[in-house]
Scaffold this active site. Structure first.
Site, PDB file in Angstrom:
ATOM      1  N   CYS A 213      44.045 -67.709 -19.684  1.00  0.00           N
ATOM      2  CA  CYS A 213      43.065 -68.523 -18.964  1.00  0.00           C
ATOM      3  C   CYS A 213      43.578 -69.047 -17.629  1.00  0.00           C
ATOM      4  O   CYS A 213      42.838 -69.713 -16.900  1.00  0.00           O
ATOM      5  CB  CYS A 213      42.616 -69.679 -19.856  1.00  0.00           C
ATOM      6  SG  CYS A 213      42.100 -69.115 -21.492  1.00  0.00           S
ATOM      7  N   HIS A 353      41.251 -78.409 -16.040  1.00  0.00           N
ATOM      8  CA  HIS A 353      41.140 -77.303 -17.000  1.00  0.00           C
ATOM      9  C   HIS A 353      40.177 -77.703 -18.119  1.00  0.00           C
ATOM     10  O   HIS A 353      39.278 -76.941 -18.454  1.00  0.00           O
ATOM     11  CB  HIS A 353      42.519 -76.961 -17.554  1.00  0.00           C
ATOM     12  CG  HIS A 353      42.538 -75.766 -18.441  1.00  0.00           C
ATOM     13  ND1 HIS A 353      42.129 -74.516 -18.010  1.00  0.00           N
ATOM     14  CD2 HIS A 353      42.905 -75.608 -19.738  1.00  0.00           C
ATOM     15  CE1 HIS A 353      42.246 -73.650 -18.997  1.00  0.00           C
ATOM     16  NE2 HIS A 353      42.711 -74.294 -20.068  1.00  0.00           N
ATOM     17  N   HIS A 389      33.991 -71.788 -21.284  1.00  0.00           N
ATOM     18  CA  HIS A 389      35.333 -71.383 -20.854  1.00  0.00           C
ATOM     19  C   HIS A 389      35.318 -69.882 -20.588  1.00  0.00           C
ATOM     20  O   HIS A 389      35.244 -69.082 -21.519  1.00  0.00           O
ATOM     21  CB  HIS A 389      36.340 -71.735 -21.944  1.00  0.00           C
ATOM     22  CG  HIS A 389      37.772 -71.577 -21.525  1.00  0.00           C
ATOM     23  ND1 HIS A 389      38.144 -70.992 -20.336  1.00  0.00           N
ATOM     24  CD2 HIS A 389      38.937 -71.934 -22.144  1.00  0.00           C
ATOM     25  CE1 HIS A 389      39.459 -70.984 -20.250  1.00  0.00           C
ATOM     26  NE2 HIS A 389      39.958 -71.560 -21.326  1.00  0.00           N
TER      27      HIS A 389
END
Length: 462
Positions: A213, A353, A389
């Site tokens: 990620c 994040h 996400h």
């Protein structure tokens, strides 16, 4: 519960049974302490200053940058039930799924049918970014480019997952003779960058980075360094991901990392909220055109913002669990500010994040507090609260959101802020957008494996 799954949810588990090395005294990295001998200095050499001249994306809110940000500002959620396949047997049945995606005018029909969505999102986003930079195919500026100094660096966390899954299924059900000749080329992670470069004729640096990620930010950082070292004038950089398929969903379910709020998916992604229960899968691509200031000025390019610097490092701690002391993240932020020539006091916006996981959200907040001593001056938000996400593409889409906050003077809300954790004493822009003049903004992305990355953007000032 398996130990790794429990760690993904931030639960406490007994230590593993395998032997560990004898602990040694930890020395705090020099990067974790800000230099105090002199005020930080920003880059002034136009050959080394890196500016953003174009942006392109594929998202749950469509493929237009302005529309994407308008819907973020409105606090809309792109999360809903999965209808791409039958998800009724899965404990999580929703995601930030792209619907109605069209690559018409950007990918020819024959190739479009063969390509994995991961590659389709990459090519569309890259070409749209070049168009917005005044470098569309056939344009005078494109024709005049020194293609040997123009590169592509678009990464992906998982690659062509649909193509891979289909190939494995054909092997099991029909034998190796039924595996497509495109199986390997379209499954490997570098092919999005390669095919985009082939389409636009860029012969400079070309590869992909895969750091889960954190992928997009790693690509921005690497692209900027190519430019600063004089190896390229312009690089298309970012991330792409398309993992909302049965094997992708099933894999994250097995990690027990996903929210299971099936009765109310719109509120499932709730970063920093006491009732958060895991992240929500998303997909798409986010791409920037990064260019040396000297090159951009020579061609009279539209300069949107400036990339001031960045940093990458590793927690060296656990496969999925963040460090409790926040050292990896805090030192990464500090290194990024040093690279950017920015003092902590200059930063007044953070695109976090913030995935809505039990351990990750607070670990990031604690690390941020180690660097920024006056959190009341900073707006901090989570793009993921609305789009989910997007894994390897997350940093790309969030970089675009960060840059749009700079150019519009508005920061988008973090939606689903109902019962925030008491540790979160930042202004999270809860549920409603806020007007805010961004001086310096940072965008954080962290990935499985302990990969940390931070990039720093600011308004362009000649």
């Amino acid at each position: 519960m398996h130990a790794h799954a429990a760690h993904a949810l931030g639960l406490r588990v007994p230590p593993p049974a395998f032997p560990r090395r004898r602990a040694r005294p930890r020395r705090r990295p020099a990067a974790a302490v800000l230099a105090t001998s002199a005020a930080p200095q920003r880059e002034t050499d136009p050959r080394k200053r890196v500016v953003i001249t174009g942006m392109g994306l594929a998202s749950v809110f469509g493929s237009d940058v302005d529309t994407f940000y308008d819907r973020l500002l409105a606090g809309e959620s792109g999360v809903g039930p999965i209808d791409r396949f039958d998800a009724s047997s899965f404990p999580t049945r929703f995601a930030g799924q792209i619907r109605g995606f069209s690559s018409e005018g950007y990918i020819d029909g024959k190739n479009d049918r063969r390509l994995d969505d991961c590659i389709r999102y990459c090519i569309l986003s890259g070409k749209k970014a070049l168009e917005s930079a005044g470098l569309g195919a056939g344009s005078d500026a494109h024709v005049k480019l020194d293609v040997g100094r123009a590169g592509v660096l678009v990464g992906t966390g998982m690659g062509g997952l649909s193509v891979f899954s289909d190939g494995v299924q054909n092997l099991i059900e029909k034998g190796y003779r039924k595996i497509s000749p495109f199986f390997i080329p379209y499954a490997i992670t570098n092919m999005g960058s390669a095919l985009l470069a082939i389409d636009v004729g860029f012969m400079g640096p070309n590869y992909s980075i895969s750091t889960a990620c954190a992928t997009s930010n790693y690509c921005f950082y690497a692209a900027a360094n190519h430019i600063r070292r004089g190896e390229a004038d312009i690089i298309v950089a970012g991330g792409t991901e398309a993992a909302i398929i049965p094997i992708g969903l099933g894999g994250f379910v097995a990690c027990r990392a996903l929210s299971q709020r099936n009765d109310d998916p719109i509120t499932a992604c709730r970063p920093w909220d006491k009732e958060r229960d895991g992240f929500v899968m998303g997909e798409g691509a986010g791409v920037l055109v990064m260019e040396s200031l000297e090159h951009a000025m020579k061609r009279d390019a539209p300069i949107i913002a400036e990339y001031l610097g960045g940093a990458v490092n590793c927690d060296a701690y656990h496969m999925t669990d963040p460090r409790a002391d926040g050292l990896g993240v805090s030192s990464c932020i500090t290194m990024s500010l040093r690279d950017a020539g920015v003092a902590p006091e200059e930063v007044n916006y953070i695109n976090a994040h913030a995935t809505s996981t039990l351990a990750g959200d607070l670990a990031e907040v604690r690390a941020i507090k180690q660097v920024f001593k006056n959190p009341s001056e900073i707006k901090i938000n989570s793009t993921k609260s609305m789009i989910g996400h997007c894994l390897g593409a997350a940093g790309g889409l969030e970089a675009i959101a960060t840059i749009k906050s700079i150019t519009t003077g508005w920061v988008h809300p973090t939606i689903n802020q109902f019962n925030p954790e008491p540790e979160v004493d930042f202004d999270t822009v809860a549920n409603e957008k806020k007007q805010h003049e961004v001086n310096v903004g940072i965008s954080n992305s962290f990935g499985f494996g302990g990969h940390n990355s931070v990039v720093v953007f600011a308004p362009f000032k000649p």
